[in-house]
Design a protein around this motif. Sequence first.
Motif, PDB file in Angstrom:
ATOM      1  N   ALA A  78      93.279 -15.225-106.870  1.00  0.00           N
ATOM      2  CA  ALA A  78      94.106 -14.265-106.016  1.00  0.00           C
ATOM      3  C   ALA A  78      94.495 -12.981-106.695  1.00  0.00           C
ATOM      4  O   ALA A  78      95.066 -12.109-105.775  1.00  0.00           O
ATOM      5  N   LEU A  79      94.166 -12.777-107.864  1.00  0.00           N
ATOM      6  CA  LEU A  79      94.374 -11.367-108.584  1.00  0.00           C
ATOM      7  C   LEU A  79      93.167 -10.419-108.188  1.00  0.00           C
ATOM      8  O   LEU A  79      92.075 -10.782-108.224  1.00  0.00           O
ATOM      9  N   THR A  80      93.418  -9.113-108.578  1.00  0.00           N
ATOM     10  CA  THR A  80      92.511  -8.148-108.705  1.00  0.00           C
ATOM     11  C   THR A  80      91.679  -8.417-109.746  1.00  0.00           C
ATOM     12  O   THR A  80      92.077  -9.045-110.756  1.00  0.00           O
ATOM     13  N   ALA A  87     113.287   3.493-104.143  1.00  0.00           N
ATOM     14  CA  ALA A  87     111.795   4.184-104.110  1.00  0.00           C
ATOM     15  C   ALA A  87     111.009   3.641-105.351  1.00  0.00           C
ATOM     16  O   ALA A  87     109.700   3.397-105.370  1.00  0.00           O
ATOM     17  N   TYR A  88     111.696   3.287-106.446  1.00  0.00           N
ATOM     18  CA  TYR A  88     111.028   2.822-107.368  1.00  0.00           C
ATOM     19  C   TYR A  88     110.299   1.415-107.333  1.00  0.00           C
ATOM     20  O   TYR A  88     109.175   1.076-107.546  1.00  0.00           O
ATOM     21  N   VAL A  89     111.096   0.589-106.648  1.00  0.00           N
ATOM     22  CA  VAL A  89     110.608  -0.872-106.161  1.00  0.00           C
ATOM     23  C   VAL A  89     109.500  -0.858-105.136  1.00  0.00           C
ATOM     24  O   VAL A  89     108.465  -1.479-105.292  1.00  0.00           O
ATOM     25  N   GLU A  90     109.560   0.089-104.178  1.00  0.00           N
ATOM     26  CA  GLU A  90     108.433   0.380-103.277  1.00  0.00           C
ATOM     27  C   GLU A  90     107.379   0.864-104.070  1.00  0.00           C
ATOM     28  O   GLU A  90     106.222   0.411-103.802  1.00  0.00           O
ATOM     29  N   GLU A  91     107.336   1.762-105.042  1.00  0.00           N
ATOM     30  CA  GLU A  91     106.340   2.169-106.085  1.00  0.00           C
ATOM     31  C   GLU A  91     105.567   1.128-106.696  1.00  0.00           C
ATOM     32  O   GLU A  91     104.413   0.913-106.735  1.00  0.00           O
ATOM     33  N   LEU A  92     106.458   0.244-107.082  1.00  0.00           N
ATOM     34  CA  LEU A  92     105.819  -0.880-107.958  1.00  0.00           C
ATOM     35  C   LEU A  92     104.971  -1.866-107.188  1.00  0.00           C
ATOM     36  O   LEU A  92     104.175  -2.189-107.528  1.00  0.00           O
ATOM     37  N   ARG A  93     105.588  -2.083-105.996  1.00  0.00           N
ATOM     38  CA  ARG A  93     104.903  -3.035-105.067  1.00  0.00           C
ATOM     39  C   ARG A  93     103.579  -2.464-104.572  1.00  0.00           C
ATOM     40  O   ARG A  93     102.929  -3.385-104.268  1.00  0.00           O
ATOM     41  N   ALA A  94     103.641  -1.249-104.487  1.00  0.00           N
ATOM     42  CA  ALA A  94     102.123  -0.548-104.127  1.00  0.00           C
ATOM     43  C   ALA A  94     101.265  -0.898-105.100  1.00  0.00           C
ATOM     44  O   ALA A  94     100.148  -0.736-104.970  1.00  0.00           O
ATOM     45  N   HIS A  95     101.612  -1.331-106.253  1.00  0.00           N
ATOM     46  CA  HIS A  95     100.533  -1.450-107.270  1.00  0.00           C
ATOM     47  C   HIS A  95     100.496  -2.915-107.408  1.00  0.00           C
ATOM     48  O   HIS A  95     100.657  -3.368-108.665  1.00  0.00           O
ATOM     49  N   THR A  96     100.532  -3.632-106.418  1.00  0.00           N
ATOM     50  CA  THR A  96     100.408  -5.206-106.427  1.00  0.00           C
ATOM     51  C   THR A  96      98.977  -5.706-107.388  1.00  0.00           C
ATOM     52  O   THR A  96      98.135  -5.134-107.291  1.00  0.00           O
ATOM     53  N   PRO A  97      99.426  -6.791-108.114  1.00  0.00           N
ATOM     54  CA  PRO A  97      98.211  -7.077-108.748  1.00  0.00           C
ATOM     55  C   PRO A  97      97.448  -8.082-107.887  1.00  0.00           C
ATOM     56  O   PRO A  97      96.401  -8.736-108.449  1.00  0.00           O
ATOM     57  N   PHE A  98      97.733  -8.450-106.796  1.00  0.00           N
ATOM     58  CA  PHE A  98      96.976  -9.357-105.990  1.00  0.00           C
ATOM     59  C   PHE A  98      96.156  -8.654-105.264  1.00  0.00           C
ATOM     60  O   PHE A  98      96.167  -7.358-104.852  1.00  0.00           O
ATOM     61  N   ARG A  99      94.667  -9.259-104.887  1.00  0.00           N
ATOM     62  CA  ARG A  99      93.853  -8.816-104.222  1.00  0.00           C
ATOM     63  C   ARG A  99      94.301  -8.814-102.420  1.00  0.00           C
ATOM     64  O   ARG A  99      93.586  -7.748-102.014  1.00  0.00           O
ATOM     65  N   THR A 100      95.022  -9.542-102.139  1.00  0.00           N
ATOM     66  CA  THR A 100      95.553  -9.368-100.785  1.00  0.00           C
ATOM     67  C   THR A 100      96.704  -8.574-100.607  1.00  0.00           C
ATOM     68  O   THR A 100      97.714  -8.803-100.979  1.00  0.00           O
ATOM     69  N   ALA A 101      96.411  -7.387 -99.953  1.00  0.00           N
ATOM     70  CA  ALA A 101      97.458  -6.336 -99.707  1.00  0.00           C
ATOM     71  C   ALA A 101      98.633  -6.652 -99.043  1.00  0.00           C
ATOM     72  O   ALA A 101      99.611  -6.276 -99.043  1.00  0.00           O
ATOM     73  N   HIS A 127     109.848 -11.382-110.711  1.00  0.00           N
ATOM     74  CA  HIS A 127     109.736 -12.815-110.564  1.00  0.00           C
ATOM     75  C   HIS A 127     108.272 -13.271-109.731  1.00  0.00           C
ATOM     76  O   HIS A 127     107.602 -12.539-109.248  1.00  0.00           O
ATOM     77  N   TRP A 128     107.997 -14.474-109.960  1.00  0.00           N
ATOM     78  CA  TRP A 128     106.691 -15.003-109.653  1.00  0.00           C
ATOM     79  C   TRP A 128     106.900 -16.123-108.656  1.00  0.00           C
ATOM     80  O   TRP A 128     107.581 -17.076-108.763  1.00  0.00           O
ATOM     81  N   ASN A 129     106.164 -16.257-107.495  1.00  0.00           N
ATOM     82  CA  ASN A 129     106.314 -16.793-106.472  1.00  0.00           C
ATOM     83  C   ASN A 129     105.091 -17.715-106.310  1.00  0.00           C
ATOM     84  O   ASN A 129     104.048 -17.170-106.594  1.00  0.00           O
ATOM     85  N   ASN A 130     105.116 -19.235-106.427  1.00  0.00           N
ATOM     86  CA  ASN A 130     104.079 -20.105-106.037  1.00  0.00           C
ATOM     87  C   ASN A 130     103.562 -19.980-104.675  1.00  0.00           C
ATOM     88  O   ASN A 130     103.760 -21.089-103.923  1.00  0.00           O
ATOM     89  N   LEU A 131     102.829 -18.915-104.214  1.00  0.00           N
ATOM     90  CA  LEU A 131     102.556 -18.728-102.871  1.00  0.00           C
ATOM     91  C   LEU A 131     101.201 -18.106-102.894  1.00  0.00           C
ATOM     92  O   LEU A 131     101.001 -16.943-103.373  1.00  0.00           O
ATOM     93  N   ALA A 132     100.245 -18.925-102.601  1.00  0.00           N
ATOM     94  CA  ALA A 132      98.807 -18.500-102.285  1.00  0.00           C
ATOM     95  C   ALA A 132      98.629 -17.511-101.288  1.00  0.00           C
ATOM     96  O   ALA A 132      99.343 -17.604-100.210  1.00  0.00           O
ATOM     97  N   PRO A 133      97.485 -16.880-101.092  1.00  0.00           N
ATOM     98  CA  PRO A 133      97.374 -15.948 -99.954  1.00  0.00           C
ATOM     99  C   PRO A 133      97.086 -16.647 -98.688  1.00  0.00           C
ATOM    100  O   PRO A 133      97.448 -15.983 -97.439  1.00  0.00           O
TER     101      PRO A 133
END
Length: 408
Positions: free
Chosen positions: A194-196, A387-401, A174-180
């Motif tokens: 906001a993306l890498t 564990a799978y979800v945590e691994e995915l979230r670690a590869h965020t496409p956003f610049r702001t970790a 899902h995508w959220n309309n939430l800026a940094p």
Amino acid sequence: MAEKAIITRVHTSPLALDAAEWNALLAQQGHVTPFMRHEYLAALHTSDSAVPATGWHARYLTLEQEGRLVAACPLYLKEHSYGEYVFDWAWARAYQEHGLHYYPKALIAVPFTPVPGTRLLARDEFARTALLRAVVAWCKEQSLSSLHLLFGSDEDMAASRNVGLMQRTTVQFHWNNLAPDGGKFRDFEHFLGALTQDKRKKIRQEQRRVRDAGVRFRWVRGTDIAAADWEFFYRCYERTYLEHGNPPYLSRTFFERMAQDMPDAWLLFIAERGGQAIATSLIAINADPSSAGGQNVLNFPSPTAYGRYWGALERVDSLHFDACYYQPLAWCIAHGLGAFEGGAQGEHKMARALMPVATHSAHWLAHPAFADAVERFLEREDAGMAAYVEELRAHTPFRTATRPAPNP
């Protein structure tokens, strides 16, 4: 004075239920989507999409008190597991290997619609739990193998725990309309910023390929979607299924009913080249439909768009990504919607800034030994899924970790 008795009824068609009463109860729920509207469920039935001939036997269960609807759910007997998106084929094979019948089974779900939301409509927590207990009791009376509640809300899952159902977690994007900065994105360029760098470059390259191929988009919403637009959409939708060797789940009549009975819920993107339509994507919306000319519409509390169907008559590099993600996201930003749900499965959606979120189902199996085996399986699966979800979230496409995750 003693409280009036609650009467349980089972209905073989959604048409047996009063639409206004159903929708009024739906409007009271915590996670409302347009797919639980009576109009949507009725259209699945009257269009011959979710009917006995396709393996869906309606058994809508309601609780009534003093003539008023206090709880209800869409319940089906299923002869297969198609059109569900929470996969239990291995469970069915295990039953068969032991000489037992898995089908028919009972399903609380919206056919062909993997969208999280309230499934157990109820006036309060007590009624919701009572409704689910009544469904389980009915399943036992019918000697069914199992009951499955798919893509339920938090309140549905709480009722499932009260009744003792096993719970299962799956993942959507899902995508959220939430800026940094915590606000909403100002425009699509603000979102891209906001993306890498690599993700931003990839999206711009894909959109450039579509533009360089001479493709332009237009969108129409609600009652502005012409009959010719709906007809073109169905040609594309049908072709997508046929190219994969399957007939489409939903009939042309279903979409005709959507155009007639709940046009406010739909947004259509049409890709054109040289003045000719070549592809389309259909998006559902639960935002305020006033600009679409909707009448007698539920007051949906959370403005969200749902990616639903797509198809193309010509192949253009990256057209699918533009039609199904970039155009809808740009529209959501421009119109102030808060979220876009990308549907079932698809890690590739993360490259388009859709983040992993947990979705939930609940399950009851009548056979004690199989119930024990499935419960152990679900415990292992749940740990692996976390564990799978945590691994995915670690590869965020956003610049702001430190950017907040879309959902816990």
